[in-house]
Write a protein that holds these residues in place. Structure first.
Motif, short mmCIF file in Angstrom:
data_model
loop_
_atom_site.label_atom_id
_atom_site.label_comp_id
_atom_site.label_asym_id
_atom_site.label_seq_id
_atom_site.Cartn_x
_atom_site.Cartn_y
_atom_site.Cartn_z
N ASP A 1 61.25 31.07 43.88
CA ASP A 1 62.55 30.66 43.33
C ASP A 1 63.45 30.25 44.48
O ASP A 1 63.66 31.04 45.41
N ASP B 1 57.49 35.80 41.68
CA ASP B 1 58.80 35.78 41.02
C ASP B 1 59.17 34.32 40.75
O ASP B 1 59.50 33.57 41.66
N ASN C 1 66.10 35.27 45.73
CA ASN C 1 66.64 36.61 45.49
C ASN C 1 65.67 37.73 45.80
O ASN C 1 66.06 38.81 46.23
N GLN D 1 66.44 30.23 44.78
CA GLN D 1 67.54 31.19 44.98
C GLN D 1 67.16 32.25 46.02
O GLN D 1 68.04 32.85 46.64
N THR E 1 63.50 38.98 38.83
CA THR E 1 63.52 39.38 40.23
C THR E 1 63.57 40.91 40.36
O THR E 1 62.84 41.49 41.18
MG MG Z 1 65.40 35.79 39.82
#
Ligand code: MG
Ligand code: ATP
Length: 252
Positions: A40, A125, A44, A42, A17
């Motif tokens: 992703d 990413d 991020n 997440q 990331t």
């Molecule tokens: Mg990452």
């Protein structure tokens, strides 16, 4: 000519990331039109570049699962020339929801084809896994950048990643190449870091970027301010090395 690069390594916390955001912002600062694709769950990259997930109307999930046009999901960032196709936690369900769908491995590829001409670089990413989201990324990409953290277990799992790349090359994307291998979080005070560099160079040879990303506290602070290093601290070592990397990426 535009290029789609997946930033991938199923190992967690190796700098995927950090590299996506800061390489993307550095390429943009050099005048390139860049799209970050956050795939992703997440999210991020999304929050790290200052996009408030609560404000996201359409995210990559809607593009992959609900056939939303990517143009209706891409938003501007606070960096000129840099846009993002954001991810929210909604994406966590996609890995399972994709399983029974038709052409499940090529959904991202088909979507990105619709906007590829608008950008010089599209950076994806990837999540820390080799599941369907990563397979979609490798299928959509022209090439991969593999970040490797300069630490003891750095090479562990790499053969599994390279095997996945080979399988995608064989069955889904014959043109997929290795763009480069990036050494990250190097700490010059330890012998271990130097050993890892030697080992990675022995294995990947000319594929390893000359630019090595050192540990730099400004790089780790920037995401909590929703900024890339280019705007957070342009004079930091972190900004300097990601700009060098961007020049290397452009030069090939
Ligand atoms: Mg990452
Ligand atoms: N060069 C660096 N110097 C200092 N800290 C760094 C550097 N690169 C990354 N970090 C920090 O290390 C952590 C992991 O980095 P990052 O989130 O980029 O890895 P990742 O591979 O995307 O992780 P994940 O697999 O969870 O998606 C983060 O807290 C990040 O701020």
């Amino acid at each position: 000519m535009s290029k789609i690069i997946a930033i991938t390594n199923q190992k967690g916390g190796v700098g995927k990331t950090t590299t996506s955001v800061n390489l993307g912002a550095s390429l943009a600062s050099l005048g390139k039109r860049v799209l970050l694709v956050d795939i992703d769950p997440q999210g991020n990259t999304t929050s790290g570049i200052g996009v408030n997930k609560a404000d996201v109307v359409n995210c990559i999930y809607d593009v992959l699962i609900n056939d939303v046009h990517p143009k209706d999901a891409i938003v501007d960032t606070n960096v000129p020339n840099l846009k993002i196709l954001p991810a929210t936690i909604q994406l966590a369900g996609a890995e399972i929801e994709l399983v029974p769908t038709i052409s499940r491995e090529v959904r991202l590829k088909k979507s990105l084809q619709l906007v590829k001409h608008l950008f010089d670089y599209i950076l994806i990413d990837c999540p820390p896994s080799l599941g369907l989201l990563t397979i979609n990324s490798l299928t959509a990409a022209d090439s991969v950048i593999i970040p490797i953290q300069c630490e003891y277990y750095a090479l562990e799992g790499l053969s599994q990643l390279l095997n996945t790349v080979r399988l995608v090359q064989k069955h889904l994307n014959t043109g997929l190449q290795i763009e480069g291998v990036l050494l990250t979080m190097f700490d010059a005070r330890t012998n271990l870091g130097i050993q890892v560099i030697e080992e990675v160079k022995k294995y990947f040879q000319t594929k390893v970027y000359q630019t090595i990303i050192p540990r730099n506290v400004r790089l780790s602070e920037a995401p909590s301010h929703g900024q890339s290093i280019v705007t957070y601290d342009p004079r930091s070592k972190g900004a300097e090395v990601y700009l060098e990397l961007a020049k290397e990426v452009i030069s090939v």
